[in-house]
Design a protein around this motif. Structure first.
Motif, short mmCIF file in Angstrom:
data_model
loop_
_atom_site.label_atom_id
_atom_site.label_comp_id
_atom_site.label_asym_id
_atom_site.label_seq_id
_atom_site.Cartn_x
_atom_site.Cartn_y
_atom_site.Cartn_z
N PRO A 255 -13.48 7.12 5.52
CA PRO A 255 -12.64 5.79 5.95
C PRO A 255 -12.25 5.59 7.38
O PRO A 255 -12.97 6.53 8.17
N LEU A 256 -11.59 4.64 7.57
CA LEU A 256 -11.30 4.65 9.11
C LEU A 256 -10.26 5.48 9.30
O LEU A 256 -9.36 6.03 8.75
N LEU A 257 -10.53 6.06 10.80
CA LEU A 257 -9.64 7.27 11.03
C LEU A 257 -8.41 6.59 11.70
O LEU A 257 -8.13 6.50 12.88
N LEU A 258 -7.54 6.56 10.84
CA LEU A 258 -5.96 5.97 11.26
C LEU A 258 -5.01 7.06 11.62
O LEU A 258 -4.56 7.76 10.50
N VAL A 263 -1.52 1.75 12.49
CA VAL A 263 -1.42 0.27 11.92
C VAL A 263 -0.16 0.50 10.72
O VAL A 263 0.14 1.55 10.57
N GLU A 264 0.02 -0.69 10.58
CA GLU A 264 1.55 -0.99 9.74
C GLU A 264 0.98 -0.36 8.18
O GLU A 264 -0.01 -0.45 7.91
N GLY A 265 1.92 0.03 7.55
CA GLY A 265 1.58 0.62 6.06
C GLY A 265 0.67 -0.43 5.17
O GLY A 265 -0.23 0.17 4.55
N SER A 266 1.18 -1.71 5.27
CA SER A 266 0.31 -2.47 4.34
C SER A 266 -1.28 -2.52 4.79
O SER A 266 -1.99 -2.62 4.05
N LEU A 267 -1.63 -2.61 6.01
CA LEU A 267 -2.95 -2.52 6.40
C LEU A 267 -3.65 -1.34 6.18
O LEU A 267 -4.97 -1.23 5.66
N GLU A 268 -2.85 -0.12 6.20
CA GLU A 268 -3.54 1.22 5.88
C GLU A 268 -3.68 1.44 4.29
O GLU A 268 -4.79 1.72 3.95
N GLN A 269 -2.73 0.74 3.63
CA GLN A 269 -2.98 0.61 2.35
C GLN A 269 -4.36 -0.11 1.89
O GLN A 269 -5.01 0.22 1.07
N LEU A 270 -4.31 -1.30 2.46
CA LEU A 270 -5.60 -2.35 2.25
C LEU A 270 -6.94 -1.30 2.73
O LEU A 270 -7.89 -1.63 2.03
N MET A 271 -6.99 -0.85 3.52
CA MET A 271 -8.01 0.07 4.28
C MET A 271 -8.58 0.96 3.28
O MET A 271 -9.70 1.26 2.76
N TYR A 272 -7.64 1.88 2.53
CA TYR A 272 -7.95 2.82 1.60
C TYR A 272 -8.33 2.22 0.17
O TYR A 272 -9.02 2.66 -0.65
N GLN A 273 -7.68 0.91 0.05
CA GLN A 273 -8.27 0.31 -1.10
C GLN A 273 -9.74 -0.11 -1.23
O GLN A 273 -10.55 -0.01 -1.90
#
Length: 345
Positions: A255-258, A263-273
């Motif tokens: 995944p992206l190494l965040l 990033v804000e939580g919603s973007l992190e959730q989108l990335m893991y989706q």
């Protein structure tokens, strides 16, 4: 002459007038865009370089002698590149000829593999975990490559190395195919898109800012789902090539190494989706995949720095690479497949 006959020339004249007015309108609109771009975007050719994966200022550009243009690979390491051997892989201390009783694992990928942090971590882990088994870890990776190029790279160089195990390192951005710009030996600018070179018109390139705008514009946003499905074709072909020679094929999916708060939580959730979708599509395509989000979360719990450099979300640090290797070789079946009795061809 009847009234109907008189209306014929009048209609023709009206059509000609409308066509001429439309032509003039288009000419004026193009002229306005051209003038506007000259004042608003005088750096358009530089912009073309910046959106390119390999702009003229990059050490990867063929003008520096380390890489050469290639009709199928777009670019590849040149014979004067000290990082690569004549076998096409990164230089190492292993003998080129396959040794009896030695298991050969070949990592394939982009800059993550080329920088060798992950491959070196597997070498180190293997020494600790399997002292009684000889395993070679080779790196066949070129910065900026996508799955299409990695397939061709394996055809050309990797298959000859006779690997027992091929590990494809899949990064989160592998579905994006950035257009690449090169200047050829004649000084003409070439644009590569989807591995197809197109020589740009030198006259328009010199005089038309509108033409420059067309070539400098970034590619349209990629439909990630469709792009991922398209990538399954070369990935399947790569797997089939490996298995046809008796080898085994595994995909490490990163995944992206965040870092926390990056990033804000919603973007992190989108990335893991999206990462989960990557895994689902690959498993549906019957790929053997390892989910590197598991060791990434473990590294976060241990407060390990994820990235090689601040803000870099693609290249794992040496510490994270070590966690990748330890997890892969102790908690998945990759160890059994990598350390199994070596084939003797």
């Amino acid at each position: 002459m009847t009234p109907e006959q008189q209306q014929g020339p009048s209609r023709l004249a009206a059509r000609l007038f409308r066509s001429l007015a439309l032509l003039i309108g288009v000419f004026l609109a193009v002229g306005c865009f051209e003038l506007g771009l000259r004042f608003a975007r005088p750096d358009l050719l530089e912009s073309a370089g910046r959106v390119s994966a390999l702009h003229p200022g990059s050490p990867l550009h063929p003008v520096n002698g380390l890489y050469v243009l290639d009709s199928e690979l777009v670019y590849r390491p040149g014979p004067n590149n000290p990082d690569f051997g004549p076998h096409g892989a990164l230089v190492n201390d292993y003998p080129l000829a396959k040794q009896e009783g030695v298991q050969r694992v070949l990592f394939v990928g982009d800059s993550v593999v080329q920088r060798e942090s992950v491959t070196q971590a597997f070498r180190d882990a293997a020494q600790d975990l399997a002292r009684d088994v000889d395993v070679e870890f080779w790196s066949l990776g070129v910065e900026g490559y996508d799955t299409f190029q990695e397939l061709e790279l394996f055809r050309r160089y990797g298959a000859a190395l006779q690997p027992d195990q091929v590990v494809l390192f899949y990064s989160h951005n592998d579905t994006r195919r950035t257009p690449i710009f090169f200047y050829d030996e004649q000084g003409d600018l070439l644009r590569f898109r989807s591995n197809k070179p197109r020589k740009l018109n030198p006259w328009l390139l010199r005089w038309s800012y509108l033409y420059r705008f067309a070539i400098a514009s970034p590619p349209r946003p990629t439909n990630h789902g469709q792009a991922l499905i398209e990538l399954m074709e070369p990935m399947r072909e790569l797997r089939n090539l490996v298995e046809a020679k008796g080898g085994q094929f595994t995909v490490l999916v990163q995944p992206l190494l965040l870092e926390p708060g990056f990033v804000e939580g919603s973007l992190e959730q989108l990335m893991y989706q999206r990462h989960g979708h990557n895994l689902e599509v690959m498993r549906t395509a019957e790929m053997t995949v390892l989910d590197l989000a598991i060791p990434v979360r473990r590294a976060l719990e241990q407060e390990v720095v994820l990235s090689e450099a601040p803000g870099d979300v693609h290249h794992p640090s040496a510490e994270l690479s070590a966690i990748y290797a330890q997890w892969s070789l102790t908690e998945t079946d990759l160890r059994a497949r990598s350390f199994s009795a070596a084939s003797t061809e």
